[in-house]
Motif scaffolding. Sequence first.
Motif, PDB file in Angstrom:
ATOM      1  N   LEU A  23     -11.860  -7.951   1.219  1.00  0.00           N
ATOM      2  CA  LEU A  23     -11.835  -7.057   0.059  1.00  0.00           C
ATOM      3  C   LEU A  23     -12.727  -5.835   0.250  1.00  0.00           C
ATOM      4  O   LEU A  23     -12.662  -4.895  -0.546  1.00  0.00           O
ATOM      5  CB  LEU A  23     -12.271  -7.820  -1.196  1.00  0.00           C
ATOM      6  N   THR A  24     -13.551  -5.859   1.273  1.00  0.00           N
ATOM      7  CA  THR A  24     -14.408  -4.709   1.567  1.00  0.00           C
ATOM      8  C   THR A  24     -14.011  -4.035   2.880  1.00  0.00           C
ATOM      9  O   THR A  24     -14.701  -3.118   3.329  1.00  0.00           O
ATOM     10  CB  THR A  24     -15.887  -5.144   1.646  1.00  0.00           C
ATOM     11  N   THR A  25     -12.929  -4.502   3.478  1.00  0.00           N
ATOM     12  CA  THR A  25     -12.441  -3.918   4.728  1.00  0.00           C
ATOM     13  C   THR A  25     -11.314  -2.940   4.417  1.00  0.00           C
ATOM     14  O   THR A  25     -10.287  -3.337   3.851  1.00  0.00           O
ATOM     15  CB  THR A  25     -11.924  -5.013   5.670  1.00  0.00           C
ATOM     16  N   ILE A  29      -7.603  -3.743   2.603  1.00  0.00           N
ATOM     17  CA  ILE A  29      -7.308  -3.224   1.262  1.00  0.00           C
ATOM     18  C   ILE A  29      -6.030  -2.395   1.285  1.00  0.00           C
ATOM     19  O   ILE A  29      -5.173  -2.506   0.403  1.00  0.00           O
ATOM     20  CB  ILE A  29      -8.488  -2.385   0.746  1.00  0.00           C
ATOM     21  N   ILE A  30      -5.904  -1.550   2.312  1.00  0.00           N
ATOM     22  CA  ILE A  30      -4.693  -0.732   2.439  1.00  0.00           C
ATOM     23  C   ILE A  30      -3.464  -1.611   2.592  1.00  0.00           C
ATOM     24  O   ILE A  30      -2.409  -1.358   2.004  1.00  0.00           O
ATOM     25  CB  ILE A  30      -4.838   0.239   3.633  1.00  0.00           C
ATOM     26  N   LEU A  35       1.588  -3.119   0.682  1.00  0.00           N
ATOM     27  CA  LEU A  35       2.595  -4.166   0.533  1.00  0.00           C
ATOM     28  C   LEU A  35       3.023  -4.303  -0.926  1.00  0.00           C
ATOM     29  O   LEU A  35       4.221  -4.344  -1.237  1.00  0.00           O
ATOM     30  CB  LEU A  35       2.046  -5.493   1.047  1.00  0.00           C
ATOM     31  N   GLY A  36       2.041  -4.349  -1.827  1.00  0.00           N
ATOM     32  CA  GLY A  36       2.385  -4.422  -3.246  1.00  0.00           C
ATOM     33  C   GLY A  36       3.121  -3.184  -3.715  1.00  0.00           C
ATOM     34  O   GLY A  36       4.086  -3.277  -4.493  1.00  0.00           O
ATOM     35  N   THR A 120      -2.013 -10.573  -3.369  1.00  0.00           N
ATOM     36  CA  THR A 120      -0.836  -9.712  -3.217  1.00  0.00           C
ATOM     37  C   THR A 120       0.151  -9.933  -4.355  1.00  0.00           C
ATOM     38  O   THR A 120       0.724  -8.980  -4.892  1.00  0.00           O
ATOM     39  CB  THR A 120      -0.147  -9.984  -1.871  1.00  0.00           C
ATOM     40  N   LEU A 121       0.355 -11.187  -4.736  1.00  0.00           N
ATOM     41  CA  LEU A 121       1.271 -11.476  -5.843  1.00  0.00           C
ATOM     42  C   LEU A 121       0.755 -10.864  -7.142  1.00  0.00           C
ATOM     43  O   LEU A 121       1.543 -10.359  -7.950  1.00  0.00           O
ATOM     44  CB  LEU A 121       1.421 -12.988  -6.014  1.00  0.00           C
TER      45      LEU A 121
END
Length: 284
Positions: A23-25, A29-30, A35-36, A120-121
Amino acid sequence: MSPTVYAVRLGLRRGWTEFRQSLTTPGDIIYYLVLGGVFLGVLFFMRNTTVEGTDLSLATLSMPSMIGGLLAFQALGGAAFALAAEREDGTLLRARTVPQGLVGYVAGRILGIALSTLLTLTIILVPSVFLFEDLVTGDLAKWLNLLWVLALGLLATMPIGLIIGAMVKNPRGANTWGIFPTMGLLAISGIFYPITSLAGWLQGISQIFPVYWVGLGTRAALLPEAAVAVELGDSWRRPMTAFVLLAWAVVALLIAPKVLGRTARGETGSKVEARQQEALKRVG
């Protein structure tokens, strides 16, 4: 505290730590956002198309299916790729050398993949609640239905991915035997369009595997009752969904530890080095 319980606790802590680090990378995060965003973009352009036999838009009908399909894809294909990659870089060998290390490794890997999949969901689900008004989101029973489907879906698919990852030699093998077959199952399991539009023999094949049942379960949880008109037998088949997913979960969870144990026992430093040299040649 028994050594096994201690190993599981350490593994879960490792899985949680890796997820927090993701979550900090920036790259991770991208990945989550892109994807979403891709899924939401596809659904947005489908919003003005109505499905024959219902008053629902294709976007509304497809969103729950995509939630189920993405879960199956990430849990099965993601687990296969992750395990194959960690066989190649020696992580699995290092886990084997520690008492109960394999138990901790599996626990951490399962938690990490489950958390990243659920994130992601969530990125897809939350905006969809506001974009597609026909979704049934005000009923607590429906949300509870969704939770047990997602939980059983993870248990039914992730161990299969671990089995595939343990059997292939490298991440390319995981693509061949894990990711690509899962994509094929998504295509015939009613994820992108109603399964009733497919040939009968394809319908039969899809119902053997958990991907179809995960998609059916998420549709049953989030769609109004009118949407059942495009399902096989005009029924959500909730008891059958629970039975099939539970059966796959039990069988896969019984087989996966044995396959992983055999694979770990066969790992040696020379084999890991050989796979690393082969990987370097592919990169070069």
